[in-house]
Write a protein that holds these residues in place. Structure first.
Motif, PDB file in Angstrom:
ATOM      1  N   ALA A  93     -75.705  43.712 -30.739  1.00  0.00           N
ATOM      2  CA  ALA A  93     -76.173  42.385 -30.363  1.00  0.00           C
ATOM      3  C   ALA A  93     -74.987  41.438 -30.222  1.00  0.00           C
ATOM      4  CB  ALA A  93     -77.144  41.845 -31.411  1.00  0.00           C
ATOM      5  N   ASP A  94     -75.107  40.498 -29.322  1.00  0.00           N
ATOM      6  CA  ASP A  94     -74.073  39.489 -29.133  1.00  0.00           C
ATOM      7  C   ASP A  94     -74.016  38.599 -30.369  1.00  0.00           C
ATOM      8  OD1 ASP A  94     -73.009  36.744 -28.080  1.00  0.00           O
ATOM      9  OD2 ASP A  94     -72.505  38.187 -26.514  1.00  0.00           O
ATOM     10  N   ALA A  95     -72.820  38.171 -30.738  1.00  0.00           N
ATOM     11  CA  ALA A  95     -72.651  37.324 -31.928  1.00  0.00           C
ATOM     12  C   ALA A  95     -73.356  35.979 -31.765  1.00  0.00           C
ATOM     13  CB  ALA A  95     -71.168  37.099 -32.208  1.00  0.00           C
ATOM     14  N   LYS A  96     -73.532  35.518 -30.521  1.00  0.00           N
ATOM     15  CA  LYS A  96     -74.168  34.223 -30.274  1.00  0.00           C
ATOM     16  C   LYS A  96     -75.672  34.343 -30.056  1.00  0.00           C
ATOM     17  CE  LYS A  96     -69.950  32.458 -28.248  1.00  0.00           C
ATOM     18  NZ  LYS A  96     -69.252  32.168 -27.014  1.00  0.00           N
ATOM     19  N   SER A  97     -76.219  35.564 -30.131  1.00  0.00           N
ATOM     20  CA  SER A  97     -77.660  35.725 -29.944  1.00  0.00           C
ATOM     21  C   SER A  97     -78.395  35.163 -31.157  1.00  0.00           C
ATOM     22  CB  SER A  97     -78.020  37.193 -29.714  1.00  0.00           C
ATOM     23  OG  SER A  97     -77.626  37.962 -30.813  1.00  0.00           O
ATOM     24  N   ASP A  98     -79.637  34.782 -30.948  1.00  0.00           N
ATOM     25  CA  ASP A  98     -80.451  34.193 -32.006  1.00  0.00           C
ATOM     26  C   ASP A  98     -80.775  35.256 -33.055  1.00  0.00           C
ATOM     27  OD1 ASP A  98     -82.048  32.474 -33.453  1.00  0.00           O
ATOM     28  OD2 ASP A  98     -83.785  32.708 -32.139  1.00  0.00           O
ATOM     29  N   ALA A  99     -80.382  35.005 -34.294  1.00  0.00           N
ATOM     30  CA  ALA A  99     -80.578  35.977 -35.375  1.00  0.00           C
ATOM     31  C   ALA A  99     -82.058  36.249 -35.616  1.00  0.00           C
ATOM     32  CB  ALA A  99     -79.907  35.478 -36.656  1.00  0.00           C
ATOM     33  N   ALA A 100     -82.896  35.236 -35.481  1.00  0.00           N
ATOM     34  CA  ALA A 100     -84.339  35.425 -35.692  1.00  0.00           C
ATOM     35  C   ALA A 100     -84.913  36.372 -34.640  1.00  0.00           C
ATOM     36  CB  ALA A 100     -85.052  34.078 -35.649  1.00  0.00           C
ATOM     37  N   GLU A 101     -84.427  36.267 -33.408  1.00  0.00           N
ATOM     38  CA  GLU A 101     -84.875  37.172 -32.343  1.00  0.00           C
ATOM     39  C   GLU A 101     -84.443  38.603 -32.625  1.00  0.00           C
ATOM     40  OE1 GLU A 101     -86.643  36.678 -29.422  1.00  0.00           O
ATOM     41  OE2 GLU A 101     -87.152  34.703 -30.203  1.00  0.00           O
ATOM     42  N   VAL A 102     -83.230  38.766 -33.108  1.00  0.00           N
ATOM     43  CA  VAL A 102     -82.728  40.111 -33.423  1.00  0.00           C
ATOM     44  C   VAL A 102     -83.521  40.708 -34.577  1.00  0.00           C
ATOM     45  CG1 VAL A 102     -80.723  41.424 -34.209  1.00  0.00           C
ATOM     46  CG2 VAL A 102     -80.427  39.620 -32.511  1.00  0.00           C
ATOM     47  N   ILE A 103     -83.827  39.915 -35.588  1.00  0.00           N
ATOM     48  CA  ILE A 103     -84.612  40.397 -36.722  1.00  0.00           C
ATOM     49  C   ILE A 103     -86.028  40.760 -36.272  1.00  0.00           C
ATOM     50  CG2 ILE A 103     -85.652  39.711 -38.923  1.00  0.00           C
ATOM     51  CD1 ILE A 103     -83.037  38.114 -39.425  1.00  0.00           C
ATOM     52  N   ILE A 116     -85.834  44.063 -34.626  1.00  0.00           N
ATOM     53  CA  ILE A 116     -85.690  45.134 -35.621  1.00  0.00           C
ATOM     54  C   ILE A 116     -87.046  45.450 -36.258  1.00  0.00           C
ATOM     55  CG2 ILE A 116     -84.669  45.718 -37.860  1.00  0.00           C
ATOM     56  CD1 ILE A 116     -82.162  44.168 -36.935  1.00  0.00           C
ATOM     57  N   GLU A 117     -87.856  44.431 -36.499  1.00  0.00           N
ATOM     58  CA  GLU A 117     -89.203  44.654 -37.057  1.00  0.00           C
ATOM     59  C   GLU A 117     -90.067  45.433 -36.067  1.00  0.00           C
ATOM     60  OE1 GLU A 117     -90.237  44.127 -40.124  1.00  0.00           O
ATOM     61  OE2 GLU A 117     -88.257  43.348 -40.633  1.00  0.00           O
ATOM     62  N   GLU A 118     -89.949  45.134 -34.772  1.00  0.00           N
ATOM     63  CA  GLU A 118     -90.687  45.894 -33.753  1.00  0.00           C
ATOM     64  C   GLU A 118     -90.222  47.346 -33.739  1.00  0.00           C
ATOM     65  OE1 GLU A 118     -90.781  44.153 -29.828  1.00  0.00           O
ATOM     66  OE2 GLU A 118     -90.885  42.138 -30.688  1.00  0.00           O
ATOM     67  N   LEU A 119     -88.928  47.554 -33.888  1.00  0.00           N
ATOM     68  CA  LEU A 119     -88.383  48.908 -33.900  1.00  0.00           C
ATOM     69  C   LEU A 119     -88.861  49.676 -35.130  1.00  0.00           C
ATOM     70  CD1 LEU A 119     -84.710  48.212 -32.783  1.00  0.00           C
ATOM     71  CD2 LEU A 119     -86.607  49.004 -31.383  1.00  0.00           C
ATOM     72  N   ARG A 120     -89.020  48.991 -36.229  1.00  0.00           N
ATOM     73  CA  ARG A 120     -89.518  49.629 -37.446  1.00  0.00           C
ATOM     74  C   ARG A 120     -90.959  50.101 -37.248  1.00  0.00           C
ATOM     75  NH1 ARG A 120     -88.499  46.302 -42.811  1.00  0.00           N
ATOM     76  NH2 ARG A 120     -86.342  46.437 -42.135  1.00  0.00           N
ATOM     77  N   ALA A 121     -91.740  49.322 -36.467  1.00  0.00           N
ATOM     78  CA  ALA A 121     -93.123  49.697 -36.179  1.00  0.00           C
ATOM     79  C   ALA A 121     -93.186  50.956 -35.312  1.00  0.00           C
ATOM     80  CB  ALA A 121     -93.840  48.541 -35.480  1.00  0.00           C
ATOM     81  N   VAL A 122     -92.164  51.207 -34.512  1.00  0.00           N
ATOM     82  CA  VAL A 122     -92.099  52.406 -33.668  1.00  0.00           C
ATOM     83  C   VAL A 122     -91.881  53.649 -34.517  1.00  0.00           C
ATOM     84  CG1 VAL A 122     -90.733  53.522 -31.866  1.00  0.00           C
ATOM     85  CG2 VAL A 122     -91.246  51.117 -31.687  1.00  0.00           C
ATOM     86  N   GLY A 123     -91.359  53.502 -35.704  1.00  0.00           N
ATOM     87  CA  GLY A 123     -91.074  54.640 -36.565  1.00  0.00           C
ATOM     88  C   GLY A 123     -89.591  54.840 -36.778  1.00  0.00           C
ATOM     89  N   LEU A 124     -88.829  53.822 -36.487  1.00  0.00           N
ATOM     90  CA  LEU A 124     -87.381  53.890 -36.659  1.00  0.00           C
ATOM     91  C   LEU A 124     -87.055  53.994 -38.142  1.00  0.00           C
ATOM     92  CD1 LEU A 124     -84.625  53.607 -35.208  1.00  0.00           C
ATOM     93  CD2 LEU A 124     -84.768  51.179 -35.700  1.00  0.00           C
ATOM     94  N   LYS A 125     -86.353  55.058 -38.510  1.00  0.00           N
ATOM     95  CA  LYS A 125     -86.004  55.277 -39.917  1.00  0.00           C
ATOM     96  C   LYS A 125     -84.642  54.714 -40.256  1.00  0.00           C
ATOM     97  CE  LYS A 125     -88.759  59.401 -40.029  1.00  0.00           C
ATOM     98  NZ  LYS A 125     -88.789  60.531 -39.175  1.00  0.00           N
ATOM     99  N   GLU A 126     -83.733  54.773 -39.289  1.00  0.00           N
ATOM    100  CA  GLU A 126     -82.368  54.322 -39.541  1.00  0.00           C
ATOM    101  C   GLU A 126     -81.847  53.595 -38.298  1.00  0.00           C
ATOM    102  OE1 GLU A 126     -78.036  56.277 -40.586  1.00  0.00           O
ATOM    103  OE2 GLU A 126     -79.836  57.436 -40.943  1.00  0.00           O
ATOM    104  N   LEU A 127     -81.240  52.448 -38.513  1.00  0.00           N
ATOM    105  CA  LEU A 127     -80.686  51.654 -37.420  1.00  0.00           C
ATOM    106  C   LEU A 127     -79.270  51.258 -37.780  1.00  0.00           C
ATOM    107  CD1 LEU A 127     -81.152  50.040 -34.734  1.00  0.00           C
ATOM    108  CD2 LEU A 127     -81.737  48.116 -36.200  1.00  0.00           C
ATOM    109  N   GLY A 128     -78.339  51.507 -36.889  1.00  0.00           N
ATOM    110  CA  GLY A 128     -76.969  51.068 -37.097  1.00  0.00           C
ATOM    111  C   GLY A 128     -76.723  49.791 -36.314  1.00  0.00           C
TER     112      GLY A 128
END
Length: 133
Positions: free
Chosen positions: A101-111, A114-126
């Motif tokens: 993610a870009d350093a200037k991107s909105d942190a709330a949007e990135v979080i 990540i929550e949407e990705l967790r719903a997909v079944g993502l076990k590990e995210l780097g």
């Protein structure tokens, strides 16, 4: 028989071929260094104090400053990313995903992403970041 003494070359004439070779090498290395594959989106990742490098991965999800997403070298809409990742994880059950993610991107949007990705079944995210200067 009269022998003609060869003219002695000046210092500038001796250095000129060397300058030409150095100039050609400079051009070669400038071109060779520019042949690196660029990311689909212009990303300036945040800095980190971590010293260890991340493991190799099979997929990278890019998020730019405006929140645009790129997955596997394609621009993907926010509404399509869950379906794309679900299909990708079905094909690669042990696959790992990294988020850049870009350093200037909105942190709330990135979080939220990540929550949407967790719903997909993502076990590990780097989360990819650059080293602190």
């Amino acid at each position: 028989m009269r022998l003609v003494k060869p003219k002695r070359k000046s210092a500038a004439e001796n250095v000129l071929p060397l300058i030409n070779v150095v100039f050609l090498l400079l051009i070669f290395f400038m071109l060779a260094g520019a042949l690196e594959k660029a990311d689909m989106l212009n990303i300036d990742p945040p800095e980190t104090l971590a010293t260890e490098l991340p493991d190799d991965t099979t997929a990278i999800l890019l998020v730019d400053e405006q929140g645009a997403l790129s997955f596997r070298d394609e621009i993907v809409g926010r509404d399509q990313i869950v379906a794309r990742l679900t299909a990708w994880f079905a094909e690669h059950p042990d696959g790992r995903l990294k988020l850049k993610a870009d350093a200037k991107s909105d942190a709330a949007e990135v979080i939220a992403l990540i929550e949407e990705l967790r719903a997909v079944g993502l076990k590990e995210l780097g989360l990819l970041a650059t080293g602190a200067s």
